[in-house]
Design a protein around this motif. Structure first.
Motif: not given
Length: 252
Positions: A236-240, A244-246
Motif C-alpha cells: 500500500r502506498a502508505d508503507t511501500l 519494500l525499499l528499506g
C-alpha cells in the motif's frame, strides 16, 4: 493468492488483535476464509459476549484463534464481586486468555497487580494500561512504570488503550496520536511486549513505518485486517517505501 511470488515471506509477523463487536458465526466463517491467517487474537469487545446468542457456536468457529473477552467486562465482573464465577465461565467456554484492565473503573494499583498474578496461574493474561476517559492524561513515566509492573506481575502482553475509535489513551480526543508518549514508552519497554491499539488506517501506517511490520497492533476491525496486512507487507502506498525499499525511519 496470486500465481506469482513477490518473495515477501521473510517479512516480520506482528500480532494482529481484532475487535469483534458482535459478528455472527457465519460472518466469522467468511472473515476467516479470506484473512484468517492474518488474525492472531480476537477480542469480543467489552460485554458483547455476555449478550451474544449462541456464543458457543461462535466460539466453535473461532476455535483455532486466541479469543479474549474485553477488559471492560472484567471490570464489571470485578465491581460485581464475581471473579470466581468469571473464571469458571471462561473455563466452561474453553477460553484460555483473559484481559484485565482498569480503564473505566478505578481498581487500586496493588489489587490490579494481584489480579494479574492470580489469573496468570490459569490463563494467559492481556493487561491494559490507560483510561477510557479522554480527559484523563497520565504522564509518560506513569505509563512506563505501570507497563513494567504488569509484565512483571505475569501479563503476557500489555495493551495501550486507545478505545475502538482512537480517542483516548495514546490518542488525543481529536484522534491525533500522542507520538511523543509512544516513543517514550518504546524507549523503556520492549515493543514486542506491547500491543498498540490502532483502530485507524493512519495510526496503523504510522506504527508500521515507525517500528516496522512486526509491530503488534490491536482493536483492528475485521474489515481492516486485509488492509493492515497490505501495510505490513508494503503493498500500500502508505508503507511501500519503508517496508519494500528499506527506507524505514528508525524508532526514536
Amino acid at each position: 493468492m496470486p500465481s506469482f511470488d513477490l518473495d515477501l515471506s521473510s517479512s516480520p509477523k506482528g500480532l494482529t488483535h481484532v475487535i469483534d463487536k458482535g459478528l455472527g458465526p457465519r460472518a466469522w466463517e467468511d472473515v476467516l476464509e479470506t484473512c484468517g491467517d492474518s488474525i492472531d487474537i480476537v477480542k469480543l469487545g467489552w460485554g458483547t459476549a455476555y449478550v451474544t446468542q449462541n456464543l458457543r457456536r461462535k466460539l466453535d468457529v473461532l476455535r483455532d484463534k486466541r479469543v479474549v473477552i474485553g477488559g471492560t467486562f472484567f471490570e464489571v465482573v470485578f465491581a460485581k464481586g464475581k471473579l470466581d464465577e468469571y473464571k469458571r465461565w471462561l473455563s466452561e467456554l474453553g477460553l484460555t486468555y483473559v484481559e484485565i484492565s482498569d480503564g473505566a473503573i478505578e481498581i487500586p494499583r496493588e489489587r490490579k497487580l494481584e489480579l494479574i498474578t492470580e489469573f496468570a496461574r490459569d490463563f494467559t493474561v492481556l493487561s491494559e494500561v490507560g483510561s477510557k476517559d479522554a480527559e484523563v492524561v497520565f504522564a509518560p513515566y506513569e505509563w512506563v512504570e505501570w507497563i513494567k509492573e504488569e509484565l512483571a506481575a505475569g501479563a503476557w502482553k500489555v495493551i495501550t488503550e486507545a478505545r475502538e475509535g482512537g480517542t483516548a489513551g495514546i490518542f488525543r480526543p481529536t484522534g491525533e496520536m500522542r507520538t511523543g508518549l509512544i516513543d517514550e514508552i518504546a524507549h523503556e519497554v520492549d515493543v514486542s511486549d506491547l500491543i498498540f491499539e490502532a483502530p485507524t488506517k493512519s495510526a496503523q501506517a504510522w506504527f508500521v513505518k515507525h517500528f516496522g511490520p512486526g509491530v503488534n497492533l490491536g482493536n483492528i476491525p475485521p474489515e481492516e485486517v486485509i488492509p493492515l496486512q497490505t501495510l505490513r507487507l508494503g503493498l500500500r502506498a502508505d508503507t511501500l517505501k519503508e517496508v519494500l525499499l528499506g527506507e524505514q525511519s528508525p524508532a526514536s
